[in-house]
Design an enzyme around this catalytic site. Structure first.
Site, PDB file in Angstrom:
ATOM      1  N   SER A  14       0.826  -1.213   0.000  1.00 42.52           N
ATOM      2  CA  SER A  14       0.000   0.000   0.000  1.00 42.52           C
ATOM      3  C   SER A  14       0.862   1.265   0.000  1.00 42.52           C
ATOM      4  CB  SER A  14      -0.918   0.018   1.229  1.00 42.52           C
ATOM      5  OG  SER A  14      -1.552   1.270   1.296  1.00 42.52           O
ATOM      6  N   SER A  16      -0.550   4.232   0.505  1.00 43.47           N
ATOM      7  CA  SER A  16      -1.320   5.267   1.207  1.00 43.47           C
ATOM      8  C   SER A  16      -0.514   6.002   2.273  1.00 43.47           C
ATOM      9  CB  SER A  16      -2.591   4.664   1.817  1.00 43.47           C
ATOM     10  OG  SER A  16      -3.428   4.247   0.782  1.00 43.47           O
ATOM     11  N   LYS A  65     -14.261  -2.877   2.872  1.00 45.38           N
ATOM     12  CA  LYS A  65     -15.073  -1.673   2.649  1.00 45.38           C
ATOM     13  C   LYS A  65     -16.532  -1.875   3.030  1.00 45.38           C
ATOM     14  CE  LYS A  65     -12.122   0.180  -0.907  1.00 45.38           C
ATOM     15  NZ  LYS A  65     -11.945   0.487  -2.314  1.00 45.38           N
ATOM     16  N   ASP A 102     -13.834   6.637  -3.894  1.00 46.85           N
ATOM     17  CA  ASP A 102     -13.252   5.911  -5.032  1.00 46.85           C
ATOM     18  C   ASP A 102     -13.752   6.436  -6.379  1.00 46.85           C
ATOM     19  OD1 ASP A 102     -11.627   4.166  -3.629  1.00 46.85           O
ATOM     20  OD2 ASP A 102     -13.189   2.648  -3.411  1.00 46.85           O
ATOM     21  N   ARG A 151     -19.744 -11.270 -12.622  1.00 47.58           N
ATOM     22  CA  ARG A 151     -20.094 -12.690 -12.488  1.00 47.58           C
ATOM     23  C   ARG A 151     -21.472 -12.842 -11.875  1.00 47.58           C
ATOM     24  NH1 ARG A 151     -14.762 -14.857  -9.496  1.00 47.58           N
ATOM     25  NH2 ARG A 151     -15.623 -13.438  -7.936  1.00 47.58           N
ATOM     26  N   TYR A 213      -2.725  -1.477  -9.790  1.00 49.70           N
ATOM     27  CA  TYR A 213      -1.497  -0.835 -10.257  1.00 49.70           C
ATOM     28  C   TYR A 213      -0.302  -1.603  -9.748  1.00 49.70           C
ATOM     29  CZ  TYR A 213      -1.873   0.871  -5.536  1.00 49.70           C
ATOM     30  OH  TYR A 213      -2.029   0.918  -4.180  1.00 49.70           O
TER      31      TYR A 213
END
Ligand code: NDP
Length: 268
Positions: A14, A16, A65, A102, A151, A213
């Site tokens: 991460s 962040s 989340k 997001d 899906r 990424y």
């Protein structure tokens, strides 16, 4: 010193903490920002402990989340409708407040960093998790046409705001649709080194963006897109920086500059 953290798993890679330290430095704020690994079961207790130790707010990432959404006492519209929280903080009343930055982060990245005009565009989104729902909500005000392929097929609780969105599963997306302008990989398949079941036709002459990424190399989705005729393929670094800036704004009501972060993180 202000204390913040990111919760999720895995967090080893991460960025962040680096991003938020850089934002804080822009305003001379002394910030401690930690990575706190937690499973869904561990998350409520780890979040409580964090708050008791002085934690002011946090980011939340995969796979927590929706758990964060369930724990928050006050929710933004975006968090409520996407059933996902990626930014939380304890508000002036001491209540746990959650938002999802997001979708807005991706839109800002596309428009301001990549100069992609979105109005009137045909967009295919792969996946329908928390990030995809937040993106759909952010796109709804922009007069775009959105198709989603996942899906499992459930648009709720996006409700009436999703009425212009067409949802398919990977088998029933019609062949020979008009070409898309933008294809967004919002699946978490890459976290297991996989690709969703893709059709090369979707990517012909489009711009492709992967929410995932890797600073060192192209993601598998970017490689697949380029091999199959995409005009351009991007990763999710710009979105990561922009959604973090929006989190920072929620915590400090200050808008950090995101441009310097690209050079810092890419080492250019
Ligand atoms: P969720 O767990 O909420 O959703 C995951 C989605 O991926 C679901 O729609 C799921 O489908 C789909 N999926 C998972 N594996 C596969 C597979 N093998 N084939 C096809 N579909 C698959 O995750 P998020 O929405 O929070 O995040 C999605 C991805 O985006 C993650 O990789 C995350 O790291 C990245 N992300 C990046 C951000 C950035 O700033 N760059 C910000 C937010 C997220 P189903 O519903 O059928 O299970």
């Amino acid at each position: 010193m202000d204390y913040f953290a990111i919760f999720g798993s895995p967090l080893a890679h991460s960025l962040s903490p680096q991003i938020h330290q850089a934002f804080a430095e822009q305003f001379g704020i002394a910030l401690r920002y930690e990575k706190i690994e937690a499973s869904k079961e561990q998350f409520p207790k780890r979040l409580r402990d964090f708050h008791q130790q002085g934690g002011r707010g946090a980011n939340v990432t995969f796979p927590l989340k929706n758990e964060a959404f369930k724990l928050c006492e006050v929710l933004s519209t975006s968090a409520k409708e996407s059933e996902a929280v990626n930014t939380l903080f304890w508000n002036e009343q001491g209540l746990l407040q959650g938002d999802s930055t997001d979708g807005e982060g991706l839109v800002r990245d596309l428009i301001h960093n990549k100069n992609i005009a979105l109005k009137g565009k045909r967009i295919l989104i792969l996946g329908l998790g928390g990030a995809a729902k937040s993106i759909i909500l952010a796109l709804m005000s922009l007069e775009v046409e959105v198709l989603v392929v996942n899906r499992t097929c459930q648009l709720t609780p996006l409700g009436s705001r999703s009425c212009g969105v067409r949802l398919f599963n990977y088998r029933n997306l019609p062949k020979n649709l008009p070409l898309f302008d933008l294809v967004i990989n919002a699946t978490s398949a890459s976290l297991d080194g996989q690709l969703p079941p893709l059709d090369p036709y979707w990517i012909k002459s489009t711009v492709a963006i992967d929410l995932n990424y890797d600073l060192k190399r192209q993601t598998p989705f970017m490689r697949w897109a380029q091999e199959n005729g995409a005009k351009k393929a991007y990763d999710g670094l710009g979105m990561l920086i922009e959604q973090a800036a929006l989190s920072f704004e929620l915590w400090y009501q200050k808008k950090p500059s995101t441009q310097p972060l690209f050079a810092t993180l890419l080492g250019t």
